[in-house]
Enzyme design. Structure first.
Site, mmCIF file in Angstrom:
data_model
loop_
_atom_site.group_PDB
_atom_site.id
_atom_site.type_symbol
_atom_site.label_atom_id
_atom_site.label_comp_id
_atom_site.label_asym_id
_atom_site.label_seq_id
_atom_site.Cartn_x
_atom_site.Cartn_y
_atom_site.Cartn_z
ATOM 1 N N ARG A 1 41.369 64.744 15.986
ATOM 2 C CA ARG A 1 41.012 65.903 17.119
ATOM 3 C C ARG A 1 40.204 67.116 16.418
ATOM 4 O O ARG A 1 39.227 67.208 17.195
ATOM 5 C CB ARG A 1 42.420 66.458 17.500
ATOM 6 C CG ARG A 1 43.249 65.678 18.469
ATOM 7 C CD ARG A 1 44.515 66.349 18.886
ATOM 8 N NE ARG A 1 45.317 65.365 19.544
ATOM 9 C CZ ARG A 1 46.609 65.649 20.057
ATOM 10 N NH1 ARG A 1 46.937 67.006 19.694
ATOM 11 N NH2 ARG A 1 47.126 64.728 20.810
ATOM 12 N N HIS B 1 41.631 71.130 20.934
ATOM 13 C CA HIS B 1 41.862 69.497 21.532
ATOM 14 C C HIS B 1 40.300 69.249 21.868
ATOM 15 O O HIS B 1 39.927 70.109 22.596
ATOM 16 C CB HIS B 1 42.889 69.494 22.500
ATOM 17 C CG HIS B 1 43.469 68.140 22.693
ATOM 18 N ND1 HIS B 1 42.140 67.129 23.351
ATOM 19 C CD2 HIS B 1 44.585 67.301 22.520
ATOM 20 C CE1 HIS B 1 43.139 65.927 23.645
ATOM 21 N NE2 HIS B 1 44.269 66.109 22.888
ATOM 22 N N GLY C 1 62.485 74.882 25.934
ATOM 23 C CA GLY C 1 61.340 73.840 26.250
ATOM 24 C C GLY C 1 62.096 72.653 25.142
ATOM 25 O O GLY C 1 63.191 72.785 25.160
ATOM 26 N N GLY D 1 64.219 74.262 22.669
ATOM 27 C CA GLY D 1 65.417 75.250 22.986
ATOM 28 C C GLY D 1 66.222 74.379 23.776
ATOM 29 O O GLY D 1 67.563 74.789 23.381
ATOM 30 N N GLY E 1 64.189 80.493 24.937
ATOM 31 C CA GLY E 1 63.436 79.362 25.259
ATOM 32 C C GLY E 1 63.948 77.927 25.364
ATOM 33 O O GLY E 1 65.155 77.787 25.075
HETATM 34 C C1 LIG Z 1 48.850 70.046 27.612
HETATM 35 C C2 LIG Z 1 49.628 69.593 26.651
HETATM 36 C C3 LIG Z 1 49.925 68.254 26.155
HETATM 37 C C4 LIG Z 1 50.599 68.024 24.948
HETATM 38 N N1 LIG Z 1 50.805 66.517 24.934
HETATM 39 C C5 LIG Z 1 51.949 66.359 23.784
HETATM 40 C C6 LIG Z 1 52.244 64.997 23.503
HETATM 41 O O1 LIG Z 1 51.685 64.214 24.230
HETATM 42 N N2 LIG Z 1 53.071 64.728 22.365
HETATM 43 C C7 LIG Z 1 53.585 65.885 21.662
HETATM 44 O O2 LIG Z 1 54.340 65.458 20.602
HETATM 45 N N3 LIG Z 1 53.120 66.829 21.786
HETATM 46 C C8 LIG Z 1 52.112 67.304 22.903
HETATM 47 N N4 LIG Z 1 51.833 68.578 23.149
HETATM 48 C C9 LIG Z 1 52.651 69.612 22.318
HETATM 49 C C10 LIG Z 1 54.095 70.001 22.814
HETATM 50 O O3 LIG Z 1 54.105 69.927 24.136
HETATM 51 C C11 LIG Z 1 54.475 71.459 22.404
HETATM 52 O O4 LIG Z 1 54.076 71.746 21.356
HETATM 53 C C12 LIG Z 1 55.988 71.407 22.836
HETATM 54 O O5 LIG Z 1 56.376 70.944 23.939
HETATM 55 C C13 LIG Z 1 56.504 73.035 22.489
HETATM 56 O O6 LIG Z 1 57.835 72.999 22.884
HETATM 57 P P1 LIG Z 1 58.773 74.270 22.410
HETATM 58 O O7 LIG Z 1 60.174 74.003 22.871
HETATM 59 O O8 LIG Z 1 58.191 74.785 21.149
HETATM 60 O O9 LIG Z 1 57.972 75.476 23.529
HETATM 61 P P2 LIG Z 1 57.787 75.248 25.168
HETATM 62 O O10 LIG Z 1 58.032 74.164 25.661
HETATM 63 O O11 LIG Z 1 56.554 75.989 25.213
HETATM 64 O O12 LIG Z 1 58.882 76.365 25.708
HETATM 65 C C14 LIG Z 1 58.837 77.681 25.494
HETATM 66 C C15 LIG Z 1 60.013 78.328 25.981
HETATM 67 O O13 LIG Z 1 60.254 79.748 25.537
HETATM 68 C C16 LIG Z 1 60.203 80.620 26.817
HETATM 69 N N5 LIG Z 1 59.540 81.882 26.281
HETATM 70 C C17 LIG Z 1 58.603 82.014 25.712
HETATM 71 N N6 LIG Z 1 58.307 83.305 25.579
HETATM 72 C C18 LIG Z 1 59.482 84.001 26.000
HETATM 73 C C19 LIG Z 1 59.696 85.323 25.986
HETATM 74 N N7 LIG Z 1 58.899 86.427 25.490
HETATM 75 N N8 LIG Z 1 61.079 85.632 26.478
HETATM 76 C C20 LIG Z 1 61.853 84.521 27.074
HETATM 77 N N9 LIG Z 1 61.373 83.202 26.799
HETATM 78 C C21 LIG Z 1 60.188 83.122 26.490
HETATM 79 C C22 LIG Z 1 59.842 79.982 27.822
HETATM 80 O O14 LIG Z 1 60.239 80.205 29.165
HETATM 81 C C23 LIG Z 1 60.090 78.551 27.531
HETATM 82 O O15 LIG Z 1 61.374 78.059 27.925
HETATM 83 C C24 LIG Z 1 51.292 68.979 24.268
HETATM 84 C C25 LIG Z 1 50.701 70.425 24.746
HETATM 85 C C26 LIG Z 1 50.106 70.702 25.915
HETATM 86 C C27 LIG Z 1 49.765 72.132 26.215
#
Ligand SMILES: Cc1cc2nc3c(=O)[nH]c(=O)nc-3n(C[C@H](O)[C@H](O)[C@H](O)COP(=O)(O)OP(=O)(O)OC[C@H]3O[C@@H](n4cnc5c(N)ncnc54)[C@H](O)[C@@H]3O)c2cc1C
Ligand code: FES
Lengths: 244, 214, 638
Positions: free
Chosen positions: C331, C267, C43, C46, C41
Site C-alpha cells: 500500500r 491506502h 469495535g 472493544g 469502544g
Molecule cells: C474502510 C476500511 C476497511 C478496512 N478493511 C480492513 C480489512 O479488510 N481487514 C482488516 O484487518 N482491517 C481493515 N481495516 C482496519 C480495521 O477495520 C480497523 O483498524 C479496526 O476495525 C479498528 O477496530 P477498533 O476496535 O480498534 O476500533 P473501531 O471499530 O473504530 O471502534 C471504535 C469504538 O470506539 C468508540 N469511540 C471512539 N471514540 C470514542 C469516544 N471519545 N467516546 C466513546 N466511545 C468512543 C466508538 O463508538 C467505537 O465503538 C479497515 C479499515 C477501514 C476504515
C-alpha cells in the site's frame, strides 16, 4: 442545483414537531444526500439558524446509522442504497424534497430526523446469539457447513440494522430484521442447539417493543438497502412453529 | 401461553389457517351454485337441502362459522395493533414498490363481510328460520334476487373485491405458514392468481348468464 | 516522568506467551464480581474485550458514541481477517504470519507482541465460526481463504467484501448475550471526554451523554480504551466521519504516553475527491489491484477520454517502476507512486488528483462475468458514488488516509504508562510497526480483546481485589468533570464565524500536505506553525450554535476538532524527529537514488514514545526495538 427542502423539525422526544421549508442553492449533483444535508447545515449555521439533526457515520452504506424517509421512500427512491450512498444526481433541479424521520411506535423521535432504534438491539439481545464462551470453540473446520446454506446465511446476515424495513412497512413491523437474524442462525449448524429458545424469545421481545405484524406486503424487501429477501420471513415463521 | 397464542406470528398463523379453511369451502359452494344454471330447479334445491340437513355437513358448517369469526376477530385485532404501531403517520404516502392488493386487505375483507351479511339474510338465516322464506326453494330466491339489477351489480362488485382479497390472501397464507422460498414463491403466486380469478369469476358469471341468456 | 518497561517475558519467542499465561495471577470468581472494568469502544477490539471479560464474571461497563455498539467503524472493514491456519497447505505457519507482519511493518514493531498475535490468530477464527460468523466456504463445507496484501500465502478468511461487518456483528452478538446476562452494562451515545486518575491509577472516565448533554462520571478498577484510529484528522479519510482521537488524546494528557503518532497508512485506492463538500473517501478494496492495471497518460494534460488514449500513450507506472510486483506492490509504495505522478502533473480526472485503475485487459481476458463475480459490489458502489461504469471505463482512484499504526503506547500487558489503563485494537500503537498489512487489523483487534487482554487485565486486577468500588464523589472526578465542562463552555462561548467543519477541513489539508504520503523537514516545521495559527484562530473564531445541555452535533464535532488540532502538532513533531523513511513514513531526505524508502536502523530502530508535558514541548522517550529472532532487511519490490 436548487432545491426546496421540507424537513421535519422537532426539538426533542416530548415536543411537537412540524415541517420547516428551506431553499438551498448550489447543490452539486455528485453530492450524496448526507453531504447535501451537511451543506445545508453549514449554510444554516452561517445564517445563525439551527442546523438539522440527523445520524450518519460510515458514509459507505454499512453501519446503518443514516436513514430518513425521503419523498415517501425510506432511504430515498433508488433501490438497494442507504441514504449516505444516495447521490443527488437522482433528483431534479428545482425539486421539492420532503424529509421525514422513520415513523414507528418503537422508534420515538429523539430530535428532528434522529430516532431511537434501540428496540432492534433489544430484540437481538433477547436471543440473537450463539452461547459459546470465549475459549470454548472447537477447531473451525470440525463444523462443516453446506455451502449453499452458508451462502444463504450470509445473505441474511448482511442486515445493517438501519430500520428501513420498519419504516417502510405499513404496520411498522420488524419481521424482516428479525427474520434475517433468525435465518442466519437457523441455516448454520452452530445455531441449531438454541434454535427454539432463540426464535421464541426474539418474537416475544419484538411484540413487547410494540412492532406490528407482518402483512406479507413486501415493502420491507423493496426498501431494504441490503436487499434481504422476504422468504426469510417464511423461514422465521417455520422456525417459530417448530419451536413448539 | 397468552403470549404464544397472541404473538405477532401466531395471530397471523391462526388467521391464515382459518382463511385457508374458508378457501377450501369456496369451490364446494361454487359447485352448488353452478347448478343454478340448469333450468331444472331440482338438483340445486336438493343440493341445498343436503347441505342443510346432512349431519357431517352440520359439523363443517359450525367449523366454517368459527373460521369466519376467527378470521374476522384476528383480522381486526391485528389491524388495530398494526395501526397502533405507527401512531404518527407519514406526511408523504409510502411509495415503496409493493403489491397494491396487500395494502387494502382490511377494506377488501370488510367489503366481503358486508356482502356476507346480506347473503346470510337472503339465504342462511332463512334456513335457520330467523328470516321468513322458503328454505326448500333457494333456486327461486336466487333467481328473484338476480332479477334485481342493483343486487346483480352488488354481487358482481363483491366478487371482484373478493378476487383482490384472495389473490393476496393465498400468497400471504403460504408465506405465513412458512411455505415459501426462492423456488416456490413464483409458483405460489401463479396458483394464487389462478384461484383468485377462477373462483370469484365462477360465482360472478352466474348472474350474467341468468340475466342475459335465460 | 514516565519510565518505559515493555515487560516482555523471558525465553524463546514461541514460549513467551505460554510462560506469561502460566505465571499470570488469577482472580477468583467471587472477587471478579466485585471488580468493575470500563471498556470504551465497541469495535472489533472493544466488543470482544467486553464480552470476554463479562463471561469471566467481571462487572463491565461499555461505552460508545453511536446509538448501538454494532455500528463501530470496524463494520466497514472489507477484505478479511488473517490467521495462520494453513488450510490451503501452502506452507503457512504462525512463524510465517509473524514474519510477514514484522517485515510488512518495516521492522518497527515489537517481536514478542507480533508473535503473540500470530499465535492467537487461529483461535479467533475458531471462535468467530462457533458464534455463527458466515465466513466463505468451500463446496466440501470447510472454510476457504484468499490471498491478500501481497504475501505469499493464502491466509485471509473473508465474508465476501463485508468481513468487518460479519465479525463485528458476531462480536456484538456475544456482547448482547452478556448484556442479557447482566455482566455487561451498555452505555451507548456517550462520548468519553476525560480519564480520571486517582493516586496514579486509572479509576474512571467522564463522558458526555450525547442526548441530554449531561456530563456523567463512571468509575472502575481498570479502564480499557478501544476507541479506534484517528485517521479522520485528515478530514477526508476512509474512516467514519465521527471517528475521533478524543479518548486517547485526553488519556495522553493525563499521562498515557503516545507512540509513533505520525505512522499513518495512506491506502492507495479510494474514490477520489470530487468536490469541496465531500466528507468521506470511500475505500475501493486492495483486491482490485489483482486484476486492475494502474496508469496515467504519458503526456501532461492529455485531455482525451481514457478509452481513446492508445496503449503507447499510457504509462503503467507501477509495472514500469516495480517489474517484480507490478500493480501488487504494498500500500505505502503504491500510494507514493500515485502521488508522485499526480504531483508531476500527470493525474487524471477533473482535479488532476487521480489515476486510472483499468479493468479493460482483465475483462478482455476473463470476460465481464468473471470480473463481476469477483468485484461486483465494488463496481456497483463505485457507480453509485461517481456515476461511472467501470466495466467500460477505468475507475479513478487516489490515496486516502486509512489506518493509524501509531497510538497509545502499551507494554506486553497492553497496559499504557498509566497503571490500570489498557489500550486495545487500533487505539494502541499496535503490532504493525510503520505499516500495516491488509487483513491484520481485525486479527489484532479481536486477538487483543478475546484472547490477550483477559489474561493481562486479570494479572493486574489480582492486586486490586482489596480495593472497594471506586467512589465518583471525589476531588479527582470533580476536577475531570469541571475541566470537561469548561472546555464545552469555552467552545460555546466563542460564537465566531467559522464552523467546526471549516476548521477540520483546514487542518486536514495541512496534515495531508505536510504529514501525508511524503514528509520533509521544511514542510513539517512550517506545518507546526500553521497548526498553531489555526488552533489560535479556532479558539477565536469558532461558531458552535445551540446549548451544552441538549443534543448538539456541532458541539460534538467542535470538541473532536479541538483535540485533533493538538494531536496534529504531535504528529508533525514525531514525523520531524524520525529522519528516516520506514513503512508509511517517507522522509524525502532519506531515500535511495531511485527514490525508494531508506531506513536507518542504526539510529531509529526504536518506538518514539511521547510524554505530555503541559504547555512545554512533549518529552521523547525511546523504546529500543531488539530483534533477536529476525534479521533486519531492506524491503524491495523491484
Ligand atoms: C474502510 C476500511 C476497511 C478496512 N478493511 C480492513 C480489512 O479488510 N481487514 C482488516 O484487518 N482491517 C481493515 N481495516 C482496519 C480495521 O477495520 C480497523 O483498524 C479496526 O476495525 C479498528 O477496530 P477498533 O476496535 O480498534 O476500533 P473501531 O471499530 O473504530 O471502534 C471504535 C469504538 O470506539 C468508540 N469511540 C471512539 N471514540 C470514542 C469516544 N471519545 N467516546 C466513546 N466511545 C468512543 C466508538 O463508538 C467505537 O465503538 C479497515 C479499515 C477501514 C476504515
Ligand atoms: S452512514 Fe453508515 S450506512 Fe449510511
Amino acid at each position: 442545483m436548487k432545491l426546496k427542502l421540507k424537513i421535519w423539525k422537532q426539538g426533542d422526544a416530548h415536543s411537537r414537531g412540524s415541517f420547516v421549508t428551506y431553499d438551498l442553492d448550489g447543490v452539486a449533483p455528485e453530492m450524496s444526500f448526507i453531504e447535501m444535508l451537511t451543506y445545508l447545515n453549514e449554510t444554516l449555521i452561517g445564517k445563525g439558524e439551527e442546523p438539522v439533526t440527523f445520524e450518519h457515520d460510515c458514509h459507505e452504506g454499512i453501519c446503518g446509522s443514516c436513514g430518513m424517509y425521503i419523498n415517501g421512500y425510506p432511504h430515498g427512491p433508488v433501490k438497494g442504497l442507504t441514504t449516505c450512498l444516495l447521490s443527488m444526481r437522482n433528483f431534479k433541479d428545482g425539486e421539492t424534497i420532503v424529509i421525514e424521520p422513520w415513523r414507528a411506535k418503537p422508534f420515538p423521535v429523539i430530535k428532528d430526523l434522529m430516532v431511537d432504534r434501540n428496540a432492534l438491539d433489544k430484540i437481538q439481545q433477547a436471543g440473537g446469539f450463539i452461547s459459546v464462551t470465549t475459549g470454548a470453540a472447537p477447531e473451525a473446520n470440525t463444523i462443516p457447513v453446506n455451502k449453499k446454506n452458508s451462502d444463504l446465511a450470509f445473505d441474511a446476515s448482511v442486515c445493517i440494522g438501519c430500520g428501513a424495513c420498519v419504516a417502510a412497512c405499513k404496520n411498522a413491523s420488524a419481521m424482516l430484521f428479525v427474520s434475517a437474524k433468525i435465518s442466519q442462525y437457523a441455516l448454520l449448524p452452530q445455531g441449531r442447539p438454541e434454535g427454539k429458545e432463540r426464535v421464541r424469545a426474539m418474537i416475544a421481545e419484538m411484540d413487547r417493543q410494540g412492532f406490528g405484524s407482518c402483512s406479507n406486503t413486501g415493502a420491507c424487501e423493496a426498501q431494504c438497502p441490503k436487499q434481504i429477501k422476504l422468504f426469510n420471513i417464511a423461514r422465521l415463521n417455520r422456525e417459530y412453529y417448530k419451536a413448539f | 401461553m397468552n403470549k404464544i397464542l397472541f404473538s405477532a406470528v401466531s395471530k397471523k398463523f391462526v388467521m391464515a389457517l382459518a382463511g385457508l379453511f374458508l378457501l377450501l369451502f369456496l369451490p364446494v359452494h361454487l359447485g352448488i351454485n353452478l347448478m343454478l344454471l340448469r333450468s331444472d330447479p331440482e338438483p340445486f334445491n336438493t343440493a341445498a337441502h343436503f347441505m342443510a340437513t346432512f349431519p357431517l355437513v352440520k359439523v363443517v358448517e359450525i367449523l366454517l362459522i368459527l373460521a369466519i369469526m376467527t378470521h374476522i376477530t384476528y383480522g381486526l385485532i391485528i389491524q388495530v395493533h398494526n395501526w397502533l404501531s405507527r401512531p404518527v403517520r407519514y406526511a408523504v404516502r409510502n411509495k415503496s414498490d409493493t403489491s397494491a392488493f396487500s395494502r387494502f386487505m382490511i377494506w377488501t375483507g370488510g367489503s366481503v363481510l358486508i356482502f356476507l351479511v346480506i347473503h346470510f339474510f337472503n339465504f342462511y338465516f332463512i334456513k335457520l328460520g330467523i328470516v321468513e322464506g322458503d328454505p326448500e326453494n333457494f333456486y327461486a330466491i336466487a333467481y328473484q334476487l338476480f332479477a334485481v339489477r342493483g343486487y346483480a351489480i352488488l354481487y358482481w362488485v363483491c366478487f371482484l373485491i373478493l378476487g383482490f382479497h384472495l389473490y393476496h390472501a393465498l400468497q400471504s397464507a403460504f408465506q405465513t405458514l412458512g411455505w415459501s422460498n426462492e423456488f416456490w414463491k413464483p409458483v405460489i403466486r401463479v396458483i394464487s392468481l389462478i384461484y383468485s380469478i377462477v373462483i370469484p369469476m365462477g360465482f360472478a358469471i352466474i348472474p350474467l348468464i341468468i340475466r342475459f341468456f335465460k | 516522568m514516565i519510565t518505559l518497561d515493555s515487560k516482555i517475558p523471558e525465553g524463546p519467542l514461541e514460549e513467551k506467551w505460554t510462560r506469561y499465561k502460566a505465571n499470570a495471577k488469577l482472580v477468583s470468581p467471587a472477587n471478579k464480581k466485585k471488580l468493575d472494568i470500563i471498556v470504551v469502544g465497541t469495535g472489533i477490539s472493544g466488543a470482544p474485550a467486553a464480552s470476554a471479560l463479562g463471561e469471566m464474571g467481571y462487572n463491565v461497563k461499555v461505552f460508545c458514541y453511536q446509538d448501538t455498539p454494532r455500528r463501530a467503524h470496524s463494520v466497514a472493514a472489507q477484505g478479511g481477517i488473517n490467521a495462520a491456519k494453513n488450510y490451503k497447505n501452502d506452507g503457512d505457519s504462525v512463524y510465517h504470519l509473524f514474519y510477514d507482519v514484522i517485515k510488512g511493518g518495516d521492522f518497527r514493531a515489537r517481536e514478542a507482541n507480533v508473535y503473540r498475535i500470530a499465535e492467537v490468530s487461529n483461535q479467533i477464527i475458531d471462535h468467530f465460526t462457533a458464534i455463527g460468523v458466515p465466513f466463505a466456504r468451500e463446496y466440501g463445507g470447510t472454510l476457504t481463504t484468499r490471498s491478500f496484501g501481497g504475501v505469499q500465502v493464502s491466509r485471509t478468511f473473508y465474508s465476501r467484501g463485508q468481513t468487518g461487518q460479519q465479525v463485528l456483528l458476531g462480536a456484538y452478538s456475544s456482547l448482547v448475550r452478556q448484556i442479557k446476562e447482566g455482566t455487561v452494562t451498555m452505555y451507548p451515545r456517550r462520548e468519553m471526554l476525560d480519564l480520571v486518575v486517582v493516586d496514579g491509577k486509572a479509576r474512571g472516565i467522564v463522558v458526555r451523554n450525547l442526548i441530554t448533554g449531561e456530563i456523567e462520571r463512571h468509575s472502575a478498577h481498570a479502564v480499557v480504551l478501544a476507541t479506534g484510529g484517528y485517521g479522520t484528522i485528515y478530514y477526508l479519510s476512509t474512516l467514519a466521519v465521527n471517528s475521533n482521537a478524543s479518548a486517547a488524546w485526553n488519556a495522553y494528557k493525563r499521562g498515557a504516553a503516545f507512540a509513533n503518532p505520525s505512522f499513518v497508512q495512506i491506502h492507495p485506492s479510494s474514490v477520489p475527491q470530487m468536490n469541496e463538500f465531500q466528507s468521506k473517501l470511500t475505500l475501493m478494496s486492495e483486491s482490485l489491484r489483482n486484476d486492475g492495471r494502474v496508469w496515467v497518460p504519458k503526456t501532461k494534460g492529455d485531455s482525451r477520454p481514457p478509452n481513446e488514449i492508445p496503449e503507447e500513450d499510457r504509462d503503467y507506472y507501477l509495472e514500469r517502476r516495480y517489474p517484480a510486483f507490478g500493480n501488487l506492490v504494498p500500500r505505502d509504495v503504491a500510494s507514493r507512486a500515485a502521488k508522485e505522478r499526480c504531483d508531476a502533473g500527470y493525474g487524471v480526472g477533473p482535479t488532476g488528483l487521480a489515476v486510472n485503475l483499468d479493468f479493460r485487459d482483465a475483462i478482455k481476458k476473463q470476460g465481464q462475468k468473471a470480473i463481476e463475480e469477483k468485484y461486483g459490489n465494488l463496481f456497483d458502489m463505485y457507480k453509485d458514488i461517481t456515476g461511472i461504469d467501470s466495466y467500460t471505463e477505468p475507475m479513478r482512484i487516489y490515496p486516502a488516509g486509512h489506518y493509524t499504526m501509531g497510538g497509545l503506547w502499551v507494554n506486553y500487558d497492553l497496559m499504557t504508562t498509566i497503571p490500570g489503563l489498557f489500550a486495545v485494537g487500533e487505539s494502541n500503537f499496535s503490532d504493525h510497526g510503520a505499516n500495516r498489512l491488509g487483513a491484520s487489523s481485525l486479527m489484532q483487534g479481536a486477538g487483543d480483546g478475546y484472547f490477550i487482554l483477559p489474561y493481562t487485565i486479570s494479572n493486574y486486577l489480582a492486586s486490586e481485589i482489596k480495593t472497594p468500588r471506586i467512589n465518583t464523589d471525589t476531588a479527582e472526578f470533580q476536577e475531570a468533570e469541571t475541566r470537561s465542562a469548561e472546555k464545552i463552555k469555552r467552545l460555546l462561548s466563542i460564537r465566531g464565524k467559522q464552523t467546526a467543519t471549516t476548521f477540520h477541513k483546514k487542518l486536514g489539508k495541512i496534515m495531508w500536505d505536510h504529514c501525508g504520503m511524503t514528509r520533509n523537514e521544511k514542510g513539517l516545521t512550517e506545518a507546526i506553525g500553521l497548526i498553531r495559527e489555526l488552533r489560535e484562530e479556532f479558539w477565536k473564531d469558532l461558531n458552535v450554535p445551540g446549548r451544552a445541555d441538549e443534543l448538539n452535533q456541532e458541539l460534538e464535532k467542535a470538541g473532536r476538532v479541538a483535540d485533533f488540532l493538538e494531536l496534529g502538532e504531535l504528529m508533525m513533531t514525531d514525523a520531524l524527529n524520525r529522519r528516516e523513511s520506514c513503512g508509511a513514513h517517507f522522509r524525502e531526505e532519506s531515500q535511495t537514488p531511485d527514490h525508494e524508502a531508506l531506513r536507518n536502523d542504526d539510529e531509529y530502530a526504536y518506538v518514539a514514545v511521547w510524554e505530555y508535558n503541559g504547555d512545554e514541548p512533549p518529552v521523547l522517550h525511546k523504546e529500543e526495538l531488539k530483534f533477536e529472532f529476525v534479521e533486519l532487511k531492506q524491503r524491495s519490490y523491484k
